[in-house]
Design a protein around this motif. Structure first.
Motif, PDB file in Angstrom:
ATOM      1  N   ALA A  86       1.953   1.751  -3.518  1.00  0.00           N
ATOM      2  CA  ALA A  86       0.841   2.263  -4.323  1.00  0.00           C
ATOM      3  C   ALA A  86       0.638   3.752  -4.053  1.00  0.00           C
ATOM      4  CB  ALA A  86      -0.441   1.486  -4.021  1.00  0.00           C
ATOM      5  N   GLN A 126       3.403   5.663  -5.775  1.00  0.00           N
ATOM      6  CA  GLN A 126       3.163   5.716  -7.213  1.00  0.00           C
ATOM      7  C   GLN A 126       2.075   6.729  -7.550  1.00  0.00           C
ATOM      8  OE1 GLN A 126       2.480   1.536  -7.874  1.00  0.00           O
ATOM      9  NE2 GLN A 126       4.554   1.236  -8.662  1.00  0.00           N
ATOM     10  N   GLU A 127       1.054   6.800  -6.719  1.00  0.00           N
ATOM     11  CA  GLU A 127      -0.012   7.776  -6.931  1.00  0.00           C
ATOM     12  C   GLU A 127       0.527   9.204  -6.782  1.00  0.00           C
ATOM     13  OE1 GLU A 127      -3.927   9.148  -4.510  1.00  0.00           O
ATOM     14  OE2 GLU A 127      -3.724   6.991  -4.847  1.00  0.00           O
ATOM     15  N   ASP A 156       0.819  -1.203   0.000  1.00  0.00           N
ATOM     16  CA  ASP A 156       0.000   0.000   0.000  1.00  0.00           C
ATOM     17  C   ASP A 156       0.860   1.263   0.000  1.00  0.00           C
ATOM     18  OD1 ASP A 156      -2.322  -1.475  -0.064  1.00  0.00           O
ATOM     19  OD2 ASP A 156      -2.591  -1.443   2.104  1.00  0.00           O
TER      20      ASP A 156
END
Length: 138
Positions: A49, A52-53, A46
């Motif tokens: 992620a 990356q966002e 998470d």
């Protein structure tokens, strides 16, 4: 265009990139005030992620800056290579090298702007949680 103008444009681009990257460290929202999707969990997957966002959001912001100046320019593919230190702190050697290579006078302003976008996407500053949020991170 003369060299002084090219230098001013380059400095403006680098300053804009530094400002956008610097703001990323200041723009975290307290977890209790953010929608559930904006707060990363404590698992490494998470966290990745979330990073990356954040990277995609910064890349979009940088591209929007280029696109405002040159609306017809095509967005190039650019992929993460390695983390950089903040440009305000000198940036990583790789980021500085990338920016120096793309600042040559044989490039048009448009080409330099697009190339600098690619440099900042390839060598971004690692997004981190602010220390204020460290105790409340899930």
């Amino acid at each position: 265009m003369d060299k002084a103008r090219h230098s001013r444009v380059f400095v403006a681009i680098v300053a804009l990139g530094m400002a956008l990257l610097g703001l990323s460290a200041c723009s975290t929202t307290a977890p209790d005030a953010a929608p559930a999707g904006d707060v990363p969990s404590s698992t490494p997957t998470d966290d990745l992620a979330w990073q990356q966002e954040q990277l995609q959001e910064k890349a979009d912001e940088l591209w929007n800056t280029v696109e405002r100046q040159f609306p017809d320019v095509a967005r190039p593919e650019a992929e993460f290579i390695d983390w950089s230190t903040a440009p305000a702190l000198g940036g990583s050697e790789e980021l500085r090298g990338c920016l120096n290579e793309t600042s040559a006078s044989e490039f048009s302003i448009e080409e330099r702007e697009v190339a600098h976008y690619v440099c900042f996407v390839q060598y971004p500053v690692k997004p981190e949680y602010s220390t204020d949020d460290a105790d409340t991170k899930p």
